[in-house]
Design a protein around this motif. Structure first.
Motif, PDB file in Angstrom:
ATOM      1  N   GLU A   5       0.825  -1.210   0.000  1.00  0.00           N
ATOM      2  CA  GLU A   5       0.000   0.000   0.000  1.00  0.00           C
ATOM      3  C   GLU A   5       0.858   1.259   0.000  1.00  0.00           C
ATOM      4  OE1 GLU A   5      -2.524  -0.522   3.465  1.00  0.00           O
ATOM      5  OE2 GLU A   5      -1.102   0.483   4.762  1.00  0.00           O
ATOM      6  N   CYS A   6       1.998   1.216   0.666  1.00  0.00           N
ATOM      7  CA  CYS A   6       2.888   2.382   0.676  1.00  0.00           C
ATOM      8  C   CYS A   6       3.542   2.596  -0.688  1.00  0.00           C
ATOM      9  CB  CYS A   6       3.949   2.235   1.761  1.00  0.00           C
ATOM     10  SG  CYS A   6       3.290   2.318   3.445  1.00  0.00           S
ATOM     11  N   GLU A   7       3.861   1.484  -1.388  1.00  0.00           N
ATOM     12  CA  GLU A   7       4.458   1.591  -2.722  1.00  0.00           C
ATOM     13  C   GLU A   7       3.515   2.254  -3.717  1.00  0.00           C
ATOM     14  OE1 GLU A   7       7.568  -2.100  -3.182  1.00  0.00           O
ATOM     15  OE2 GLU A   7       5.432  -2.562  -3.343  1.00  0.00           O
ATOM     16  N   ASN A   8       2.229   2.117  -3.485  1.00  0.00           N
ATOM     17  CA  ASN A   8       1.224   2.671  -4.396  1.00  0.00           C
ATOM     18  C   ASN A   8       0.611   3.953  -3.860  1.00  0.00           C
ATOM     19  OD1 ASN A   8       1.297   0.596  -6.451  1.00  0.00           O
ATOM     20  ND2 ASN A   8       0.481  -0.757  -4.868  1.00  0.00           N
ATOM     21  N   SER A   9       1.454   4.764  -3.191  1.00  0.00           N
ATOM     22  CA  SER A   9       0.983   6.014  -2.613  1.00  0.00           C
ATOM     23  C   SER A   9       2.066   7.075  -2.745  1.00  0.00           C
ATOM     24  CB  SER A   9       0.628   5.815  -1.132  1.00  0.00           C
ATOM     25  OG  SER A   9       1.812   5.715  -0.353  1.00  0.00           O
ATOM     26  N   GLU A  10       1.795   8.243  -2.195  1.00  0.00           N
ATOM     27  CA  GLU A  10       2.782   9.332  -2.192  1.00  0.00           C
ATOM     28  C   GLU A  10       3.975   9.024  -1.301  1.00  0.00           C
ATOM     29  OE1 GLU A  10       0.293   9.749   1.322  1.00  0.00           O
ATOM     30  OE2 GLU A  10      -0.257   9.512  -0.790  1.00  0.00           O
ATOM     31  N   ARG A  11       3.919   7.924  -0.569  1.00  0.00           N
ATOM     32  CA  ARG A  11       5.045   7.520   0.281  1.00  0.00           C
ATOM     33  C   ARG A  11       6.217   6.961  -0.527  1.00  0.00           C
ATOM     34  NH1 ARG A  11       4.402   7.124   5.733  1.00  0.00           N
ATOM     35  NH2 ARG A  11       2.372   7.775   6.500  1.00  0.00           N
TER      36      ARG A  11
END
Length: 133
Positions: A8-14
């Motif tokens: 989920e972090c890989e697919n976000s602004e993170r």
């Protein structure tokens, strides 16, 4: 409690991709999480070299996969990196990080990063203004 997945972090602004095309960093834990450090999964791309000098941060790095090396510029020492290697930049060590193959690294920063930092022309991440206050 904070619970996040790498996916989920890989697919976000993170997920931050370097302008130099040598690495990307998935910033799973950041300053606004109020833990006193940040935690990242960083990918160092194969066949690359990155100049880094964290003047404002301390960092510890654990290699999960891949191979490369780190060269400290003050003394020219070269240290191999392979899965299971931990290196700690406890003296704000200016260095060159080389990826021979793609490396996955687990990284902890103190003080924590805010999230969108990238290296400046000297290899430095800026110090968050709020951390000084």
């Amino acid at each position: 409690m904070i619970v996040r997945t790498l996916a989920e972090c890989e697919n976000s602004e993170r997920k931050v991709v370097s302008e130099t095309g040598t690495w990307d960093s998935v910033r799973m834990l950041l300053k606004d999480d109020k833990m006193g450090f940040s935690f990242h999964i960083t990918t160092i791309y194969a066949g690359t070299q990155t100049h880094i000098h964290y003047r404002n941060h301390l960092e510890s790095v654990f290699c999960i996969s891949g191979e490369g090396e780190i060269e400290t510029l003050a003394d020219g020492k070269v240290y191999p990196i392979a899965p299971g290697t931990l290196y700690v930049l406890d003296q704000h060590d200016e260095h060159l990080l080389r990826g021979f193959s793609e490396m996955k690294m687990a990284c902890v920063f103190n003080p924590p990063l805010s999230g969108r930092e990238v290296h400046d022309e000297h290899g430095v991440y800026p110090l968050d203004a709020e951390a000084v206050a």
